[in-house]
Design a protein around this motif. Structure first.
Motif, PDB file in Angstrom:
ATOM      1  N   LEU A 138      52.799  -7.626  18.102  1.00  7.25           N
ATOM      2  CA  LEU A 138      50.995  -7.516  17.790  1.00  7.25           C
ATOM      3  C   LEU A 138      50.125  -7.504  19.028  1.00  7.25           C
ATOM      4  N   ASP A 139      50.561  -7.682  20.831  1.00  7.10           N
ATOM      5  CA  ASP A 139      50.053  -7.829  21.572  1.00  7.10           C
ATOM      6  C   ASP A 139      49.901  -5.452  21.366  1.00  7.10           C
ATOM      7  N   ALA A 140      51.089  -5.232  21.818  1.00  8.60           N
ATOM      8  CA  ALA A 140      51.235  -4.131  21.779  1.00  8.60           C
ATOM      9  C   ALA A 140      50.536  -2.816  19.799  1.00  8.60           C
ATOM     10  N   CYS A 141      50.332  -3.843  19.056  1.00 14.48           N
ATOM     11  CA  CYS A 141      49.448  -2.726  17.861  1.00 14.48           C
ATOM     12  C   CYS A 141      47.596  -3.158  18.378  1.00 14.48           C
ATOM     13  N   ALA A 142      47.785  -4.707  18.903  1.00 14.45           N
ATOM     14  CA  ALA A 142      46.500  -4.944  18.430  1.00 14.45           C
ATOM     15  C   ALA A 142      45.842  -3.563  20.348  1.00 14.45           C
ATOM     16  N   ALA A 143      46.450  -3.255  21.174  1.00 17.96           N
ATOM     17  CA  ALA A 143      46.321  -1.601  21.892  1.00 17.96           C
ATOM     18  C   ALA A 143      45.888  -0.846  21.114  1.00 17.96           C
ATOM     19  N   LEU A 144      46.544  -0.632  19.870  1.00 12.60           N
ATOM     20  CA  LEU A 144      46.249   0.727  19.605  1.00 12.60           C
ATOM     21  C   LEU A 144      45.173   0.862  18.933  1.00 12.60           C
ATOM     22  N   PRO A 145      44.273   2.443  18.589  1.00 13.45           N
ATOM     23  CA  PRO A 145      42.954   2.142  18.355  1.00 13.45           C
ATOM     24  C   PRO A 145      43.122   2.398  17.168  1.00 13.45           C
ATOM     25  N   SER A 146      42.438   1.923  16.276  1.00 16.72           N
ATOM     26  CA  SER A 146      42.312   2.434  14.892  1.00 16.72           C
ATOM     27  C   SER A 146      41.017   2.188  13.966  1.00 16.72           C
ATOM     28  N   ASP A 147      40.513   3.101  13.093  1.00 18.14           N
ATOM     29  CA  ASP A 147      39.776   3.233  12.302  1.00 18.14           C
ATOM     30  C   ASP A 147      39.887   2.957  10.589  1.00 18.14           C
ATOM     31  N   PRO A 152      43.411  -4.359   0.508  1.00 19.98           N
ATOM     32  CA  PRO A 152      44.131  -5.734  -0.348  1.00 19.98           C
ATOM     33  C   PRO A 152      44.269  -6.639   1.031  1.00 19.98           C
ATOM     34  N   PHE A 153      45.694  -5.842   1.040  1.00 19.51           N
ATOM     35  CA  PHE A 153      46.758  -7.115   1.993  1.00 19.51           C
ATOM     36  C   PHE A 153      46.161  -7.233   3.219  1.00 19.51           C
ATOM     37  N   ASP A 154      44.724  -7.185   3.649  1.00 19.00           N
ATOM     38  CA  ASP A 154      44.694  -7.581   4.752  1.00 19.00           C
ATOM     39  C   ASP A 154      44.040  -9.559   4.350  1.00 19.00           C
ATOM     40  N   LEU A 174      47.718  -7.064  12.632  1.00 18.45           N
ATOM     41  CA  LEU A 174      48.631  -8.140  11.686  1.00 18.45           C
ATOM     42  C   LEU A 174      49.138  -6.822  11.086  1.00 18.45           C
ATOM     43  N   ARG A 175      48.134  -6.447   9.912  1.00 21.24           N
ATOM     44  CA  ARG A 175      49.134  -5.348   8.899  1.00 21.24           C
ATOM     45  C   ARG A 175      49.720  -4.227   9.070  1.00 21.24           C
ATOM     46  N   ARG A 176      49.600  -3.600  11.029  1.00 22.37           N
ATOM     47  CA  ARG A 176      50.090  -3.848  11.585  1.00 22.37           C
ATOM     48  C   ARG A 176      51.618  -3.738  11.853  1.00 22.37           C
ATOM     49  N   LEU A 211      58.839   6.208  13.977  1.00 22.63           N
ATOM     50  CA  LEU A 211      57.622   6.045  14.881  1.00 22.63           C
ATOM     51  C   LEU A 211      56.433   6.597  15.163  1.00 22.63           C
ATOM     52  N   ASP A 212      56.871   8.005  14.887  1.00 30.88           N
ATOM     53  CA  ASP A 212      55.396   9.172  15.593  1.00 30.88           C
ATOM     54  C   ASP A 212      54.463   8.554  14.113  1.00 30.88           C
ATOM     55  N   ASP A 213      54.922   8.768  12.965  1.00 26.72           N
ATOM     56  CA  ASP A 213      54.013   8.229  11.882  1.00 26.72           C
ATOM     57  C   ASP A 213      53.856   6.791  11.573  1.00 26.72           C
ATOM     58  N   LEU A 214      53.918   6.280  12.397  1.00 26.17           N
ATOM     59  CA  LEU A 214      53.669   4.337  12.833  1.00 26.17           C
ATOM     60  C   LEU A 214      52.355   4.541  13.951  1.00 26.17           C
ATOM     61  N   LEU A 215      52.766   5.201  14.209  1.00 23.87           N
ATOM     62  CA  LEU A 215      51.809   5.470  16.097  1.00 23.87           C
ATOM     63  C   LEU A 215      50.904   6.775  15.067  1.00 23.87           C
ATOM     64  N   GLU A 216      50.896   7.698  14.066  1.00 26.27           N
ATOM     65  CA  GLU A 216      49.544   8.681  14.211  1.00 26.27           C
ATOM     66  C   GLU A 216      48.930   7.634  13.087  1.00 26.27           C
ATOM     67  N   ARG A 217      49.475   6.887  12.329  1.00 30.44           N
ATOM     68  CA  ARG A 217      48.644   5.577  11.491  1.00 30.44           C
ATOM     69  C   ARG A 217      47.301   5.104  12.022  1.00 30.44           C
TER      70      ARG A 217
END
Length: 217
Positions: A138-147, A152-154, A174-176, A211-217
């Protein structure tokens, strides 16, 4: 943890016997799965009576708990080492560490991430250790930029976040984290179970591509 140098001979002997019991338990799990774990069979292998072995582990569930606790602690320590190696947790580093940890001991991986052992429920302290690994993700996902726009799942996950064990992550994080967790474990589980055998591609490359796809998203 108690320093072995301060233990009495009896305590050191008990520690050694418990460690040997766990080694035999892993052999049984590798041969027939955790559901077939038998303390009596282990006692026979060790030249002990059943009642004698039960002085070290009260029953099957206590032995499984010890194995599960060791496995989660090993993964938590691995993640902590990765997170501490740089400026916080790095998702790519964690993902590669997870795969290396899983490949190092597939039976250990399947004990905690495979089919649940029928009738077994992990105690709270084991659940807390497992939560440590998710907290690092969760910490690692929170550190990633996201727009990414809200999904609906959120809204659903915001009301069902007990699994995050109090982590303050926003619903999108959380979803990421769940997406990362499910997709990486999906590839690992299929690879370790041998389902890619004969498909003529490198599972490591598939894992890296996911993993690359997850990071790109």
């Amino acid at each position: 943890m108690t320093d072995t140098r301060t233990k009495t001979p009896r305590e050191r002997y008990r520690t050694q016997v418990r460690a040997e019991i766990k080694e035999h338990a892993w052999e049984q799990i590798a041969a027939a799965g955790a559901s077939a774990l038998s303390l009596n069979a282990i006692a026979k292998r060790m030249g002990m009576s059943g009642p004698a072995l039960y002085r070290y582990f009260a029953g099957r569930d206590e032995l499984i708990t010890e194995l599960v606790r060791d496995a989660y602690r090993s993964l938590a320590d691995t993640f902590r080492t990765v997170a501490g190696a740089g400026a916080g947790a790095d998702l790519a580093g964690l993902a590669h560490a997870l795969r290396a940890w899983a490949l190092d001991d597939p039976q250990r991986y399947f004990l905690v991430f495979g089919t649940p052992v029928p009738g077994y429920h992990a105690p709270d302290d084991v659940t807390e250790i497992a939560s440590e690994t998710m907290a690092v993700i969760l910490d690692a996902c929170a550190a990633l930029p996201s727009d990414r726009p809200a999904a609906p799942f959120d809204a659903h996950i915001e009301g069902h976040r007990e699994w995050a064990a109090g982590h303050p992550a926003a619903p999108a994080v959380l979803r990421r984290a769940l997406t990362v967790w499910t997709r990486l474990h999906g590839v690992l589980s299929l690879e370790l179970a041998g389902h890619f055998t004969g498909m003529a591609f490198d599972p490591a490359r598939l894992y890296a591509a996911e993993l690359d796809d997850l990071l790109e998203r």
